[in-house]
Design a protein around this motif. Sequence first.
Motif, PDB file in Angstrom:
ATOM      1  N   UNK A  52       0.805  -1.236   0.000  1.00  0.00           N
ATOM      2  CA  UNK A  52       0.000   0.000   0.000  1.00  0.00           C
ATOM      3  C   UNK A  52       0.829   1.273   0.000  1.00  0.00           C
ATOM      4  N   UNK A  56      -0.796   5.046  -0.648  1.00  0.00           N
ATOM      5  CA  UNK A  56      -1.185   5.646   0.639  1.00  0.00           C
ATOM      6  C   UNK A  56      -1.979   6.929   0.386  1.00  0.00           C
ATOM      7  N   UNK A  57      -3.087   7.116   1.132  1.00  0.00           N
ATOM      8  CA  UNK A  57      -4.031   8.180   0.771  1.00  0.00           C
ATOM      9  C   UNK A  57      -3.650   9.582   1.233  1.00  0.00           C
ATOM     10  N   UNK A 115      -6.968   0.020   2.550  1.00  0.00           N
ATOM     11  CA  UNK A 115      -6.027   0.765   3.395  1.00  0.00           C
ATOM     12  C   UNK A 115      -6.312   0.554   4.870  1.00  0.00           C
ATOM     13  N   UNK A 163      -3.506   1.924  15.311  1.00  0.00           N
ATOM     14  CA  UNK A 163      -4.738   2.243  16.040  1.00  0.00           C
ATOM     15  C   UNK A 163      -5.163   3.684  15.753  1.00  0.00           C
ATOM     16  N   UNK A 167      -8.679   5.034  14.304  1.00  0.00           N
ATOM     17  CA  UNK A 167      -9.461   6.070  15.000  1.00  0.00           C
ATOM     18  C   UNK A 167      -9.821   7.199  14.035  1.00  0.00           C
ATOM     19  N   UNK A 168      -8.824   7.616  13.253  1.00  0.00           N
ATOM     20  CA  UNK A 168      -9.066   8.703  12.295  1.00  0.00           C
ATOM     21  C   UNK A 168     -10.092   8.269  11.256  1.00  0.00           C
ATOM     22  N   UNK A 169      -9.941   7.050  10.745  1.00  0.00           N
ATOM     23  CA  UNK A 169     -10.892   6.571   9.733  1.00  0.00           C
ATOM     24  C   UNK A 169     -12.305   6.461  10.308  1.00  0.00           C
ATOM     25  N   UNK A 171     -13.585   8.317  12.431  1.00  0.00           N
ATOM     26  CA  UNK A 171     -14.176   9.656  12.568  1.00  0.00           C
ATOM     27  C   UNK A 171     -14.403  10.295  11.199  1.00  0.00           C
ATOM     28  N   UNK A 172     -14.189   9.524  10.131  1.00  0.00           N
ATOM     29  CA  UNK A 172     -14.354  10.062   8.780  1.00  0.00           C
ATOM     30  C   UNK A 172     -15.737   9.776   8.213  1.00  0.00           C
ATOM     31  N   UNK A 173     -15.779   9.197   7.023  1.00  0.00           N
ATOM     32  CA  UNK A 173     -17.060   8.976   6.348  1.00  0.00           C
ATOM     33  C   UNK A 173     -17.601   7.573   6.645  1.00  0.00           C
ATOM     34  N   UNK A 175     -18.240   5.349   4.504  1.00  0.00           N
ATOM     35  CA  UNK A 175     -17.486   4.393   3.683  1.00  0.00           C
ATOM     36  C   UNK A 175     -16.202   3.986   4.411  1.00  0.00           C
ATOM     37  N   UNK A 176     -15.578   4.931   5.097  1.00  0.00           N
ATOM     38  CA  UNK A 176     -14.357   4.593   5.836  1.00  0.00           C
ATOM     39  C   UNK A 176     -14.660   3.686   7.022  1.00  0.00           C
ATOM     40  N   UNK A 179     -15.165   0.326   5.835  1.00  0.00           N
ATOM     41  CA  UNK A 179     -13.881  -0.255   5.420  1.00  0.00           C
ATOM     42  C   UNK A 179     -13.126  -0.811   6.637  1.00  0.00           C
TER      43      UNK A 179
END
Lengths: 310, 296
Positions: A52, A56-57, A115, A163, A167-169, A171-173, A175-176, A179
């Motif tokens: 990845x 990487x995003x 990801x 981790x 946590x960040x993902x 708090x996102x959308x 779809x995240x 995922x």
Amino acid sequence: MDLEAQFERTVAAEQRVEPRDWMPDGYRKTLIRQIAQHAHSEIIGMQPEGNWISRAPSLRRKAILLAKVQDEAGHGLYLYAATETLGADRGELTEKLISGRQKYSSIFNYPTLSYADVGVIGWLVDGAAICNQVPLCRTSYGPYARAMIRICKEESFHQRQGYELLMTMMSGTDAQRAMVQESVNRWWWPSLMMFGPPDAESSNTEQSMKWRIKRNTNDELRQKFVDMTVPQARKLGVTLPDPELRWNPERGHHDFGQPDWDEFWQVVGGNGPTNAQRIAHRRKAHEDGEWVRAAAAAHAAKHAVREGVA
Amino acid sequence: MSFDNAYESLIDGHEDAHWAFGTGFAEPLAGVDREVPDVDRADLAAYCLMLGDDALVLSQRLAEWCSRAPELEEDVALANIALDLLGQARMLLTRAGEVEGAGRDEDALAYLRDERDFRNVHLAEIECGPFAGGDFGTTMARLLVFSSWKLAQYSRLRASADPVLAAVAAKGLKELAYHRDHAAQWVVRLGDGTEESHRRVRAGLERVWPFLAELFTPHAVELRLAGVAVDPAELRSEVDGVLDEVLAAAGLTRPADVPAARVNGLAGRDGVHTEAFGYLLAEMQHLHRSLPGAKW
């Protein structure tokens, strides 16, 4: 006092065995096998996550992932160096890896498909690895124990970064979040398998415990991992995919279900989703690099002659 | 430190003190004056993109080696170089966005620009191994040329009237000196090593040599930003001197200087790239673009 008795006393007294000390052949062989498998695991483990790096995003995530995979190469190096203090040779161990004669952690035979897998590997796979490895910081063989102290510190860093990504993902959308949950569903059972088969079926445990190479049984460590992970999952907001998972107040531990051990033995036996791919990748890198290593050796030899130190 | 306590420390992921390191990277330009000098802002932003894209794109190429290097030590070294360049790219793209003033951060610039808006030189983007287009010898030939050129550029950029560019250059110099040294050592080893390695590194030099001329061809933006930007034409003799010295030590001869032709006079600095570049961007950008509004 004979050498064997002295060795047994050193180990029983929780003192370290050092490279020049006498040690039983079985101890030496077991250690070389265990440390080499650990080194191979670090090197093969570069592949699923390295998968990845190019995608990487964010640039920050790219830097974190690249640094992590670089650390894994570094861990492989320390561990191969530890085997060399026991008389092993890195080149021979690599040959054993790419010819399938020595194993590496089966977890790396699972594919990374999103990801979120980068985060889940940090959280669960590195978390399980830390549970396995923390006791090895007190293992009886000095160079291994010292390498493990450094590796555990870095693995803790990786676990935390994984981790933090999750946590960040979360708090996102939507779809995240989906995922992340999908990734947890795929990695939970293989992570539990990382502690090895149930104690009753583990062939190497007893002698290794006696020699203080291994310090806890597979089932003890698996329980520790589950107990550690459940509150983290809650905080994260994901569901661990085990309907039998619940707190047992009488035991003071979580009860949990059993992984599919047939799948485990299939993957260990070479028939996992990516076993052939991982080995072929490693073999190709090794073979493609042959001319480079030969050139470096030839240059060094010529240089030594020119300097008159051959 | 008691390692049995590490289990407990892992349970509470929010206590910084329990971990050996933090998760964030320290702000490398903390304390540097970020005032924008009195020049055309669009030009300065474009110049920051040129430098930032050089670093970003070569970092992306070098990271392709990860888990594919000839030795573990080299896996570590190539990842390290890629990380240094990525760090430089992040500072430069951030500066480009700041100077532009349109609210674009490093990620908007890296992930949401199309091919024609990238300003890197072709040398950074061409394939030099581990996949098609080369091997380890080609990769080291490219790295030698790129880092020798960048080092000469950054050593002048230290005196830039833009305090951020000056600070990035001052920090980057130490890194680039290591990259150049690493590549030079390998070119010497390969040139001197075996017949095969000599042949391969020679082929690598021939592969990258046509892209040299672009490095020293000034773009109008660079010429307009006197005092801020470096005129690349001034770097030629210094870089040639370094390359000649390394090639001599390696027992290699300098390939013929036959520059790759431009397209209607345009090249990387104008946003006109090689065919390989679109694939690089497609791979780099697809996940970011697939999930608009996501947080990473």
